[in-house]
Design an enzyme around this catalytic site. Structure first.
Site, mmCIF file in Angstrom:
data_model
loop_
_atom_site.group_PDB
_atom_site.id
_atom_site.type_symbol
_atom_site.label_atom_id
_atom_site.label_comp_id
_atom_site.label_asym_id
_atom_site.label_seq_id
_atom_site.Cartn_x
_atom_site.Cartn_y
_atom_site.Cartn_z
ATOM 1 N NE ARG A 1 43.055 110.822 -7.968
ATOM 2 C CZ ARG A 1 43.507 111.914 -8.556
ATOM 3 N NH1 ARG A 1 42.978 112.377 -9.963
ATOM 4 N NH2 ARG A 1 44.571 112.653 -8.154
ATOM 5 C CE LYS B 1 41.840 112.484 -4.722
ATOM 6 N NZ LYS B 1 42.730 112.226 -3.795
ATOM 7 C CG HIS C 1 44.088 104.112 -6.279
ATOM 8 N ND1 HIS C 1 42.983 104.846 -6.777
ATOM 9 C CD2 HIS C 1 44.815 105.210 -5.756
ATOM 10 C CE1 HIS C 1 43.457 106.268 -6.668
ATOM 11 N NE2 HIS C 1 44.482 106.409 -5.786
ATOM 12 N NE ARG D 1 46.111 107.686 -9.206
ATOM 13 C CZ ARG D 1 46.154 109.132 -9.715
ATOM 14 N NH1 ARG D 1 45.662 108.838 -11.355
ATOM 15 N NH2 ARG D 1 46.305 110.054 -9.411
ATOM 16 C CG HIS E 1 50.065 112.953 -7.934
ATOM 17 N ND1 HIS E 1 51.086 111.830 -7.961
ATOM 18 C CD2 HIS E 1 48.885 112.282 -7.907
ATOM 19 C CE1 HIS E 1 50.517 110.527 -7.766
ATOM 20 N NE2 HIS E 1 49.086 110.972 -7.462
ATOM 21 C CE1 TYR F 1 51.772 104.970 -7.365
ATOM 22 C CE2 TYR F 1 51.843 107.332 -7.416
ATOM 23 C CZ TYR F 1 51.131 106.305 -7.210
ATOM 24 O OH TYR F 1 49.775 106.527 -7.033
#
Length: 286
Positions: free
Chosen positions: A137, A161, A229, A232, A255, A264
């Site tokens: 990110r 995150k 992104h 990404r 994730h 995706y």
């Protein structure tokens, strides 16, 4: 806000969004002559309608409702209110928008269009190489430090995150570009104690990164929006299109849920055509 920061380890950006959502909610209460204690479920439905009337996307509405659910959980625990008006309020159905990505030829064209005469050419090339090679990110790229790059094993230690750390590999091309950039700007990198520099040779911000990517596209002949992104998305899509295991891609992207990674699994028309021609028995010579 303190609880969001210290107990839930949310990012500064997410905390600001929570604050904005709560401020907007209090403005609504004031307009309606209500308070957090007198606000009931019918009022919550009215508030939901007011959000839709603003033309907000369903994802934005969902985030605001999620914020206010957390807010009322906090108010109940603090003994400020007794009832939770948002608890039974249904979330809007999610829009099933597929992530946008660049095709491989567009990625190649972007690299070829970099201005080698630019003062920041080496930085721009290293940024592009690393974003596309790792799928990290924008915030993860900006906060990356040199001591978290292992050039021997070609891996990064990334803080994602929720302050969770993961290991992400990178390739020879990214390694070469990174080393060349670091060697050229070493004095300024050391002075700023920051890996990425802006045009003034000061620490690069996420906003500055987005501006740099915009300028790369403007200098190229390509006609598309470019943001971190999208690179990404391209990273994940190209891996899956070329046969990568979805759980490995989930790990690389950081994730928590496999469902997040599954968005995706859309594939390009060209990839679909190739798969059809290669696998359908009717396409074999008789």
């Amino acid at each position: 806000m303190d609880r969001l920061l210290y107990q839930r380890n949310l990012s500064d950006h997410t905390i600001r969004s929570y604050g904005t959502d709560i401020d907007e909610f209090h403005a609504f209460l004031e307009r309606e002559g209500l308070s957090v204690g007198t606000f009931k479920y019918p009022d919550a439905r009215n508030y939901l309608s007011s959000l839709y009337d603003k033309g907000l996307k369903r994802a934005t509405v969902s985030r605001k409702i999620s914020t206010l659910r957390s807010y009322y959980h906090f108010l109940i625990e603090a003994g400020v209110v007794e009832n939770h008006p948002f608890l039974s309020l249904p979330f809007p159905k999610k829009e099933k928008a597929l992530p946008t990505f660049l095709y491989e030829n567009e990625i190649n064209a972007l690299f070829e269009s970099l201005d080698q005469g630019s003062r920041m050419y080496l930085r721009d090339k290293a940024v592009l190489e690393l974003l596309y090679a790792t799928g990290i990110r924008a915030s993860e790229l900006i906060t990356l430090r040199r001591d978290r790059i292992d050039f021997n094993y070609m891996i990064l230690k990334v803080h994602g995150k929720g302050n969770k750390e993961r290991i992400v590999p990178f390739n020879e091309s990214a390694k070469a570009s990174l080393l060349e950039y670091i060697e050229h700007f070493k004095k300024h990198i050391d002075h700023n104690d920051a890996l990425w520099l802006n045009y003034r040779l000061e620490p690069l911000t996420v906003r500055g990164l987005r501006h740099a990517l915009d300028m790369m596209v403007k200098r190229s002949a390509e006609n598309f929006d470019l943001h971190p992104h999208k690179l990404r998305h391209s990273f994940a899509t190209h891996l899956l299109n070329n046969g990568a295991d979805i759980r490995a891609v989930q790990e690389l992207l950081g994730h928590e849920s496999l469902q997040t990674t599954q968005k995706y699994t859309h594939i390009s028309k060209e990839q679909l055509r190739k798969t059809y021609l290669r696998t359908h028995p009717g396409n074999q010579k008789r």
